[in-house]
Design an enzyme around this catalytic site. Structure first.
Site, PDB file in Angstrom:
ATOM      1  N   ALA A 184       0.826  -1.203   0.000  1.00 33.44           N
ATOM      2  CA  ALA A 184       0.000   0.000   0.000  1.00 33.44           C
ATOM      3  C   ALA A 184       0.867   1.263   0.000  1.00 33.44           C
ATOM      4  O   ALA A 184       1.979   1.256   0.523  1.00 33.44           O
ATOM      5  CB  ALA A 184      -0.926   0.007   1.219  1.00 33.44           C
ATOM      6  N   PRO A 185       0.364   2.362  -0.565  1.00 33.02           N
ATOM      7  CA  PRO A 185       1.102   3.626  -0.612  1.00 33.02           C
ATOM      8  C   PRO A 185       0.825   4.487   0.612  1.00 33.02           C
ATOM      9  O   PRO A 185       0.029   4.137   1.476  1.00 33.02           O
ATOM     10  CB  PRO A 185       0.551   4.281  -1.871  1.00 33.02           C
ATOM     11  CG  PRO A 185      -0.898   3.857  -1.865  1.00 33.02           C
ATOM     12  CD  PRO A 185      -0.915   2.460  -1.293  1.00 33.02           C
ATOM     13  N   TRP A 186       1.462   5.680   0.621  1.00 30.35           N
ATOM     14  CA  TRP A 186       1.351   6.544   1.794  1.00 30.35           C
ATOM     15  C   TRP A 186       0.335   7.666   1.647  1.00 30.35           C
ATOM     16  O   TRP A 186       0.093   8.402   2.593  1.00 30.35           O
ATOM     17  CB  TRP A 186       2.708   7.158   2.154  1.00 30.35           C
ATOM     18  CG  TRP A 186       3.545   7.683   1.019  1.00 30.35           C
ATOM     19  CD1 TRP A 186       4.666   7.091   0.521  1.00 30.35           C
ATOM     20  CD2 TRP A 186       3.374   8.896   0.263  1.00 30.35           C
ATOM     21  NE1 TRP A 186       5.197   7.854  -0.504  1.00 30.35           N
ATOM     22  CE2 TRP A 186       4.426   8.967  -0.672  1.00 30.35           C
ATOM     23  CE3 TRP A 186       2.434   9.935   0.292  1.00 30.35           C
ATOM     24  CZ2 TRP A 186       4.563  10.020  -1.575  1.00 30.35           C
ATOM     25  CZ3 TRP A 186       2.559  10.983  -0.596  1.00 30.35           C
ATOM     26  CH2 TRP A 186       3.615  11.018  -1.520  1.00 30.35           C
ATOM     27  N   SER A 238       3.896   3.738  -7.724  1.00 30.08           N
ATOM     28  CA  SER A 238       4.387   4.401  -8.927  1.00 30.08           C
ATOM     29  C   SER A 238       4.531   3.411 -10.074  1.00 30.08           C
ATOM     30  O   SER A 238       4.549   2.193  -9.877  1.00 30.08           O
ATOM     31  CB  SER A 238       5.746   5.053  -8.641  1.00 30.08           C
ATOM     32  OG  SER A 238       6.732   4.047  -8.417  1.00 30.08           O
ATOM     33  N   LYS A 279       1.595  -4.770   3.598  1.00 32.39           N
ATOM     34  CA  LYS A 279       2.672  -3.880   4.016  1.00 32.39           C
ATOM     35  C   LYS A 279       2.269  -2.440   3.733  1.00 32.39           C
ATOM     36  O   LYS A 279       2.155  -2.037   2.577  1.00 32.39           O
ATOM     37  CB  LYS A 279       3.972  -4.188   3.276  1.00 32.39           C
ATOM     38  CG  LYS A 279       5.172  -3.378   3.836  1.00 32.39           C
ATOM     39  CD  LYS A 279       6.401  -3.509   2.972  1.00 32.39           C
ATOM     40  CE  LYS A 279       6.368  -2.595   1.783  1.00 32.39           C
ATOM     41  NZ  LYS A 279       6.392  -1.135   2.172  1.00 32.39           N
ATOM     42  N   PRO A 280       2.035  -1.643   4.773  1.00 32.34           N
ATOM     43  CA  PRO A 280       1.793  -0.221   4.540  1.00 32.34           C
ATOM     44  C   PRO A 280       3.091   0.472   4.155  1.00 32.34           C
ATOM     45  O   PRO A 280       4.189  -0.082   4.314  1.00 32.34           O
ATOM     46  CB  PRO A 280       1.279   0.272   5.899  1.00 32.34           C
ATOM     47  CG  PRO A 280       1.895  -0.665   6.892  1.00 32.34           C
ATOM     48  CD  PRO A 280       1.991  -2.002   6.197  1.00 32.34           C
ATOM     49  N   GLU A 305      -2.159  -0.968  -9.533  1.00 32.54           N
ATOM     50  CA  GLU A 305      -2.831   0.332  -9.669  1.00 32.54           C
ATOM     51  C   GLU A 305      -1.737   1.372  -9.523  1.00 32.54           C
ATOM     52  O   GLU A 305      -1.263   1.646  -8.429  1.00 32.54           O
ATOM     53  CB  GLU A 305      -3.926   0.492  -8.605  1.00 32.54           C
ATOM     54  CG  GLU A 305      -4.965   1.555  -8.959  1.00 32.54           C
ATOM     55  CD  GLU A 305      -4.571   2.950  -8.543  1.00 32.54           C
ATOM     56  OE1 GLU A 305      -3.907   3.635  -9.355  1.00 32.54           O
ATOM     57  OE2 GLU A 305      -4.901   3.359  -7.430  1.00 32.54           O
ATOM     58  N   CYS A 337      -3.408   9.991  -7.245  1.00 38.88           N
ATOM     59  CA  CYS A 337      -3.084   9.625  -8.623  1.00 38.88           C
ATOM     60  C   CYS A 337      -4.167  10.048  -9.599  1.00 38.88           C
ATOM     61  O   CYS A 337      -3.964   9.992 -10.811  1.00 38.88           O
ATOM     62  CB  CYS A 337      -2.811   8.132  -8.735  1.00 38.88           C
ATOM     63  SG  CYS A 337      -4.059   7.091  -7.980  1.00 38.88           S
ATOM     64  N   GLU A 375       4.143  12.432 -13.262  1.00 35.42           N
ATOM     65  CA  GLU A 375       3.239  12.697 -12.145  1.00 35.42           C
ATOM     66  C   GLU A 375       3.965  13.488 -11.063  1.00 35.42           C
ATOM     67  O   GLU A 375       4.961  13.024 -10.500  1.00 35.42           O
ATOM     68  CB  GLU A 375       2.729  11.374 -11.583  1.00 35.42           C
ATOM     69  CG  GLU A 375       1.647  11.530 -10.545  1.00 35.42           C
ATOM     70  CD  GLU A 375       1.044  10.182 -10.158  1.00 35.42           C
ATOM     71  OE1 GLU A 375      -0.161  10.154  -9.844  1.00 35.42           O
ATOM     72  OE2 GLU A 375       1.767   9.172 -10.180  1.00 35.42           O
TER      73      GLU A 375
END
Length: 474
Positions: free
Chosen positions: A149-151, A227, A175-176, A248, A282, A378
């Site tokens: 997972a992203p932040w 990313s 995993k965060p 994603e 995003c 981005e």
């Protein structure tokens, strides 16, 4: 003035799990830049422990009735709702954003949606398709799912990934992001009241930990939100094990403002859609394409609206958004502005705010061109660029002329034009006269470099199942 630094343990097999490794990751308060907590940088031993716990739990969890999985997720949804303030505070500490209190109801809704989806698996009706034989289709869980997972939306992403997987009968090792572990660990602790040990495990760490998870032999599926570069690396790492992938990845959302658009509504929505969460989304409204007839008026109005926006810590009244997540991200966003070509004009913002924390001013940049770096890459910050187009054909060419295809938007009063553009846009989502709508019933996911697979909806749920054909002779 000294302050205590919290230690955050992994959560494995239904309980907190102190790490065997001495390697740690600092969790920094993005409002101050100071270390507020530490987690372990999980290594092979921790990854092995979590994967084996999930593997053991899968043996029985896969056999639970859909009604039992539904009941557990509905109970978790109610418990999350009852502790909204606690989870919002956890998000605030990690992200500096006060918006989580308003976002928790969305996560509760997602848990409830996937709880219902557990009992609505689709399949082909049983029938005779070969003489003397009956065939039918089974949908089964895929197994242990490794999820990264992203932040930018830590709790939302933890729910978005784990809920459909668990509802379908899988078990999870999540995993965060290393900078935002608190809410995911809190979710696992809460879920342990309703789920058997090992169904939802959370381990902490950085890129090396994620690589160990992807390469581990146990997971049958890997899900990443991150990313484009991270997606490519995960795909390469998963290739040897032929693991199923859900990616994603990044976006570069074109927002087409046509000559007949309601400019008042467009400006208001684009400002919110571009600056909310410090632009760390995003699908942020980061790349506006404005029709030649309204370009000057639109850019002037957009810049004026942006000048009225404030950034600041959650304690500051009237601040629309908080800090960027970390020092590297502040440097990245600043770099895009510093490298702008001469023809691009910063109408407002473009600089850091304050000398502590990672705050960046709301920024509007006009005059960008299609081959500019900032058009294609981005930024993931509170930066909105504006390009000019002359006709519908050019708008489509510019909008599709980037490698990413996650989301897009169209502003027009002409229904026929809206239909034409929505068909032509090579993006996984098209918003018309709106932005950032994510109902649980509708799929979210992109095309091209934005990855493949869907979050949300029945499509996102079915991605966590595999299809088996069973044929029986009379």
């Amino acid at each position: 003035m000294s302050h205590s630094i919290e230690t955050l343990d992994n959560f494995i097999d239904g309980k907190p799990a102190p790490a065997a490794t001495d390697a740690v990751v600092d969790v920094v308060d993005p409002c101050t830049g100071e270390v507020r907590a530490r987690t372990c940088a999980s290594g092979p031993a921790e990854v092995e422990e979590a994967m084996r716990a999930a593997e053991r739990a899968f043996v029985s969890w896969r056999r639970t009735l859909p009604a039992e999985r539904q009941e557990a997720l509905l109970a978790l949804a109610d418990a999350l709702r009852a502790r909204t303030a606690e989870f919002a505070e956890a998000e605030l500490r990690d992200t500096g954003s006060a918006a989580a209190a308003g976002e928790v109801p969305l996560m509760v809704d997602q848990l409830r949606f996937f709880a219902g989806a557990a009992r609505l698996l689709n399949g082909t009706a049983a029938g005779e398709y070969a003489a003397g034989h009956t065939s039918y289709v089974r949908r089964e869980p895929v197994g242990v799912c490794a999820q990264l997972a992203p932040w930018n939306f830590p709790l939302l992403m933890a729910v978005l990934k784990s809920a459909p997987a668990i509802a379908a009968g899988n078990t999870v090792v999540l995993k965060p992001a290393p900078s935002t572990p608190t809410s995911a660990l809190l979710l696992a602790e809460l879920a342990a009241q309703f789920l058997p040990p090992g169904v939802l495990n959370v381990i902490c760490g950085g890129d090396d930990t994620g690589r160990l998870m992807v390469e581990h032999p146990v997971p049958a599926m890997v899900s990443l939100t991150g990313s484009v570069g991270a997606g490519r690396e995960v795909a390469r790492s998963a290739a040897d094990g032929l693991k199923r992938l859900h990616l994603e990845l990044g976006g570069k959302t074109p927002v087409i403002v046509c000559a007949d658009a309601d400019l008042d509504a467009a400006v208001e929505t684009i400002v919110t859609g571009g600056f909310a969460n410090a632009g760390q989304d995003c699908t942020a409204a980061s790349r506006v394409l404005a029709a030649d007839e309204v370009y000057d008026e639109f850019t002037e109005r957009l810049a004026e609206a942006a000048r009225a926006v404030r950034t600041g810590p959650p304690s500051e009244a009237g601040a629309l958004y908080g800090p960027l997540n970390n020092a590297d991200q502040l440097e990245r966003v600043s770099g895009f502005v510093h490298r702008l070509p001469e023809h691009a004009r910063v109408l407002t913002g473009g600089h850091r705010v304050g000398d502590s924390g990672y705050f960046f001013a709301p920024t509007v940049i006009a005059g960008v061109r299609q081959d500019d770096e900032i058009t294609h890459e981005e930024v993931f910050g509170p930066v909105i660029t504006v390009q000019r187009f002359t006709d519908e054909e050019e708008a489509i060419r510019l909008a599709n002329g980037v490698s990413k295809g996650l989301a897009s938007a169209v502003w027009t009063r002409d229904g026929a034009r809206a239909l034409r553009l929505s068909q032509a846009l090579d993006h996984g989502c098209v918003w018309i006269n709106t932005h950032l709508g994510f109902p649980s019933e509708m799929p979210h996911g992109g095309f091209k470099d934005s990855g493949y697979g869907k979050d949300l909806s029945a499509y996102g749920f079915e991605a966590y199942t595999r299809i088996k054909h069973v044929m029986q002779r009379f």
